[in-house]
Design an enzyme around this catalytic site. Structure first.
Site, PDB file in Angstrom:
ATOM      1  N   ASP A 124       0.853  -1.189   0.000  1.00 57.46           N
ATOM      2  CA  ASP A 124       0.000   0.000   0.000  1.00 57.46           C
ATOM      3  C   ASP A 124       0.891   1.241   0.000  1.00 57.46           C
ATOM      4  O   ASP A 124       1.647   1.465   0.939  1.00 57.46           O
ATOM      5  CB  ASP A 124      -0.840  -0.063   1.292  1.00 57.46           C
ATOM      6  CG  ASP A 124      -2.103   0.745   1.239  1.00 57.46           C
ATOM      7  OD1 ASP A 124      -2.106   1.785   0.558  1.00 57.46           O
ATOM      8  OD2 ASP A 124      -3.082   0.357   1.908  1.00 57.46           O
ATOM      9  N   ASP A 151      -2.902   4.790  -2.217  1.00 57.89           N
ATOM     10  CA  ASP A 151      -3.785   5.483  -1.291  1.00 57.89           C
ATOM     11  C   ASP A 151      -4.221   6.841  -1.871  1.00 57.89           C
ATOM     12  O   ASP A 151      -3.377   7.588  -2.394  1.00 57.89           O
ATOM     13  CB  ASP A 151      -3.002   5.704   0.012  1.00 57.89           C
ATOM     14  CG  ASP A 151      -3.858   6.187   1.156  1.00 57.89           C
ATOM     15  OD1 ASP A 151      -4.799   5.467   1.530  1.00 57.89           O
ATOM     16  OD2 ASP A 151      -3.582   7.283   1.685  1.00 57.89           O
ATOM     17  N   GLU A 162      -7.052   4.146  -4.994  1.00 58.79           N
ATOM     18  CA  GLU A 162      -8.185   4.553  -4.166  1.00 58.79           C
ATOM     19  C   GLU A 162      -8.579   5.957  -4.594  1.00 58.79           C
ATOM     20  O   GLU A 162      -7.782   6.886  -4.493  1.00 58.79           O
ATOM     21  CB  GLU A 162      -7.807   4.551  -2.685  1.00 58.79           C
ATOM     22  CG  GLU A 162      -9.008   4.858  -1.807  1.00 58.79           C
ATOM     23  CD  GLU A 162      -8.642   5.335  -0.418  1.00 58.79           C
ATOM     24  OE1 GLU A 162      -9.460   5.174   0.491  1.00 58.79           O
ATOM     25  OE2 GLU A 162      -7.543   5.887  -0.223  1.00 58.79           O
ATOM     26  N   HIS A 215     -10.867  -1.204   5.532  1.00 66.06           N
ATOM     27  CA  HIS A 215     -10.510  -0.753   6.878  1.00 66.06           C
ATOM     28  C   HIS A 215     -11.061   0.625   7.215  1.00 66.06           C
ATOM     29  O   HIS A 215     -10.818   1.134   8.304  1.00 66.06           O
ATOM     30  CB  HIS A 215      -8.989  -0.761   7.019  1.00 66.06           C
ATOM     31  CG  HIS A 215      -8.355   0.227   6.083  1.00 66.06           C
ATOM     32  ND1 HIS A 215      -8.374   0.057   4.705  1.00 66.06           N
ATOM     33  CD2 HIS A 215      -7.721   1.394   6.298  1.00 66.06           C
ATOM     34  CE1 HIS A 215      -7.783   1.087   4.131  1.00 66.06           C
ATOM     35  NE2 HIS A 215      -7.372   1.916   5.074  1.00 66.06           N
ATOM     36  N   ASP A 216     -11.729   1.262   6.268  1.00 65.05           N
ATOM     37  CA  ASP A 216     -12.315   2.589   6.515  1.00 65.05           C
ATOM     38  C   ASP A 216     -13.835   2.534   6.602  1.00 65.05           C
ATOM     39  O   ASP A 216     -14.481   3.563   6.757  1.00 65.05           O
ATOM     40  CB  ASP A 216     -11.951   3.559   5.372  1.00 65.05           C
ATOM     41  CG  ASP A 216     -10.465   3.820   5.267  1.00 65.05           C
ATOM     42  OD1 ASP A 216      -9.783   3.813   6.316  1.00 65.05           O
ATOM     43  OD2 ASP A 216      -9.984   4.029   4.145  1.00 65.05           O
TER      44      ASP A 216
HETATM   45  C1  GLC Z   1      -7.112   6.369   2.768  1.00 66.20           C
HETATM   46  C2  GLC Z   1      -6.911   5.220   3.713  1.00 66.20           C
HETATM   47  C3  GLC Z   1      -7.265   5.688   5.092  1.00 66.20           C
HETATM   48  C4  GLC Z   1      -6.341   6.808   5.458  1.00 66.20           C
HETATM   49  C5  GLC Z   1      -6.377   7.916   4.411  1.00 66.20           C
HETATM   50  C6  GLC Z   1      -5.218   8.855   4.574  1.00 66.20           C
HETATM   51  O1  GLC Z   1      -8.428   6.774   2.684  1.00 66.20           O
HETATM   52  O2  GLC Z   1      -7.661   4.123   3.294  1.00 66.20           O
HETATM   53  O3  GLC Z   1      -7.210   4.658   6.037  1.00 66.20           O
HETATM   54  O4  GLC Z   1      -6.702   7.341   6.700  1.00 66.20           O
HETATM   55  O5  GLC Z   1      -6.274   7.421   3.106  1.00 66.20           O
HETATM   56  O6  GLC Z   1      -4.022   8.220   4.224  1.00 66.20           O
END
Ligand code: GLC
Ligand code: CA
Length: 544
Positions: free
Chosen positions: A96, A196, A246, A320-321
């Site tokens: 990641d 990310d 993402e 995880h979010d």
């Molecule tokens: C993404 C991750 C999250 C994190 C954010 C900032 O959304 O999935 O867990 O807090 O980025 O890095």
């Protein structure tokens, strides 16, 4: 080209997967010890959340050094062994990459703070009076997106936590540094990367106040994002690896560009519109029941248009979010098994690469916490305070946090019915839900009708029937948005997928299932009446 269309990817939130040394924190050797479990599940790739050196203010999404492993997760040798052993078992490993920002403990930021102009240009510093931030943008974790540094007389941008400073991608040196990071990890034998919030990397040329929103429209899918992604991919030669971006508050047209092979950017994207259908007025911390019409419309639009325009989706409900899908879109009390299986069918049979988030495959639920002290996530703790400041009572605030907290998806993996769900023999860093006594891997491995057994079957079907990976998709109208149904077609074979999204029994006769259709998989053991769906019932029909 790689085989990402035929693959199923498993997301590991390392901190909560498996602890090998009794310190209460999951680690790399814990993952190694469970590779057999993942193999048995039928997984092709694992995506491991950040395990780099980090102060852990955002559980590793605040990277202090991209080249070293956080000692709480293990050593570089452990990482290398994991990658090698996984490969030996036919499982690819994806890391990641958090490239929108670094931790403020990163050496680059420290040098910037010391006033070194070269490193200040690695970040986004703006002049301005101490009283007024450069813009009114709001951080994703609450409060201003800017932090003032008195001794420099400047503000720096942080779209996330104050300890996560946004990088300046317009600076070619930054882009070169990040390419080096990719090359370093690629050389370790990784098979892919997750990037990310990668659609936030390109900030606008001019920073201005947002009078209709929180600022995101100025930096999401920003002006140079496609150019920078193409450059990163080209210069690191990762085109043939599995890559997923993402994409935060993105648009369909941008996602087509991110993933259409002709663009040479990424294999696939995560988008989140379908996970906002229970946000009141689009605001995460305001509750409303899930709008199923909106959910169906979003799936239909994204699935059909990504297909039409040559894009590729990652399909998922959990990460995880996010809260656990069985608690959110299913019913974790009255129809736990049925709804968990139905929601899995919905995403695994769509056009795209399905992701399984640890614990989803056994039907893990939201937390059962009764006090704010049990929560750990920085975002939840910030918003609890913000909700109180807005005048909500403690009960109301806690109720909202309970529904929305990212900690819902971060409780330890439930391996057994024993102490701490078999996750650790020490004290877990976050509480294990009491339901681990009956929701756990061990129990479900011994039950042919379990959610786990059902996931194994879904994953295996993708390999057996090319129509699942390769087929076209068209949504079917059942006369109600409470049923989501679609058909897939490939070289004369046709799948019809039907999902009852509710706890009511519904009429599905409008879909018109051919009478000779054969059931490939269903969460209902004695499915006889194809015109009527039981609560949360799902079935996948094959006609040839
Ligand atoms: C993404 C991750 C999250 C994190 C954010 C900032 O959304 O999935 O867990 O807090 O980025 O890095
Ligand atoms: Ca550990």
């Amino acid at each position: 080209m790689n085989d990402f269309k035929k693959s199923t990817i498993y997301q590991i939130y390392i901190k909560s997967f498996k602890d090998s040394n009794a310190d209460g924190i999951g680690d790399l050797n814990g993952i190694r010890s469970e590779l057999g479990y993942l193999k048995d599940l039928g997984i092709d790739y694992i995506w491991i959340t950040p395990c780099f050196r980090s102060p852990m203010n955002d559980n590793g999404y605040d990277v202090a050094d991209y080249y070293s492993i956080n000692p709480i997760f293990g050593t570089m040798e452990d990482a290398e062994s994991l990658i090698r052993e996984a490969r030996g078992m036919g499982i690819g490993v994806m890391f990641d990459m958090v490239f929108n920002h670094t931790s403020t403990e990163h050496e680059w930021f420290r040098k910037a703070l010391a006033g070194d102009p070269e490193y200040m240009d690695y970040y986004i510093f703006k002049d301005g009076p101490a009283e007024t931030p450069p813009t009114n943008w709001v951080s994703k974790f609450g409060g201003s997106a800017w932090e003032y540094v008195p001794h420099l007389g400047k503000w720096y941008l942080h779209l996330f936590d104050v300890t996560q400073a946004d990088l300046n991608w317009d600076n070619p040196r930054v882009r070169e540094e990040l390419k080096k990071v990719i090359l370093f990890w690629k050389a370790k034998g990784l098979n892919g990367f997750r990037f990310d919030v990668v659609n936030l990397i390109s900030k606008p040329a001019v920073f201005e106040d947002d009078f209709i929103g929180d600022g995101r429209r100025f930096y999401s899918d920003g002006p140079h994002v496609h150019e920078y992604l193409k450059e990163l991919v080209r210069d690191t030669g990762i085109e043939d690896m599995v890559t997923v971006g993402e994409m935060s508050s993105t648009s369909l047209d941008n996602c087509v560009r991110y993933t259409n092979p002709a663009e040479r950017e990424l294999s696939m994207v995560f988008s989140f519109h379908h996970l906002k259908v229970d946000y009141k007025d689009g605001f995460k911390w305001a509750l409303k029941p899930a709008d199923l019409s909106e959910l169906r419309r979003l799936f239909k639009d994204w699935q059909e248009q990504m297909q039409e325009k040559g894009g590729w989706n990652a399909t998922f409900f959990c990460n995880h979010d996010q809260p656990r899908t069985v608690s959110r879109f299913g019913d974790d009390r009255n129809y736990w098994k049925e709804s968990a299986k139905m929601l899995a069918t919905l995403t695994h049979m769509m056009r795209g690469t399905p992701y399984v988030y640890q614990g989803e495959e056994i039907g893990m639920t939201n937390v059962d916490y009764s006090s704010i002290d049990q929560y750990r996530d920085v975002e939840s703790l910030n918003y609890y305070q913000i909700l109180l400041d807005e005048g909500k009572s403690r009960e109301e605030a806690l109720h909202i946090i309970h529904e929305r907290s990212r900690d819902n998806g971060r409780t330890p993996m439930q391996w057994t019915g024993g102490e701490n769900g078999g996750f650790t023999s020490g004290t877990p860093w976050i509480g294990v839900p009491a339901n681990h006594t009956f929701i756990n891997v061990e129990a479900e491995e011994n039950d042919a009708d379990s959610i786990l057994a059902y996931y194994k079957k879904l994953i295996a079907l993708r390999k057996e029937y090319p129509v699942i990976a390769e087929g076209t998709i068209r949504f079917l109208d059942a006369g109600t948005d409470e049923i989501i149904a679609y058909e897939r077609e490939y070289k004369g074979s046709r799948l019809i997928v039907i999902c009852n999204m509710t706890a009511q029994s519904l009429d599905a006769s409008g879909i018109g299932i051919p009478s000779n259709a054969q059931i490939l998989i269903s969460n209902s053991c004695e499915k006889t009446d194809i015109g009527r769906l039981k609560p949360y019932e799902t079935a996948v029909y094959l006609t040839v």
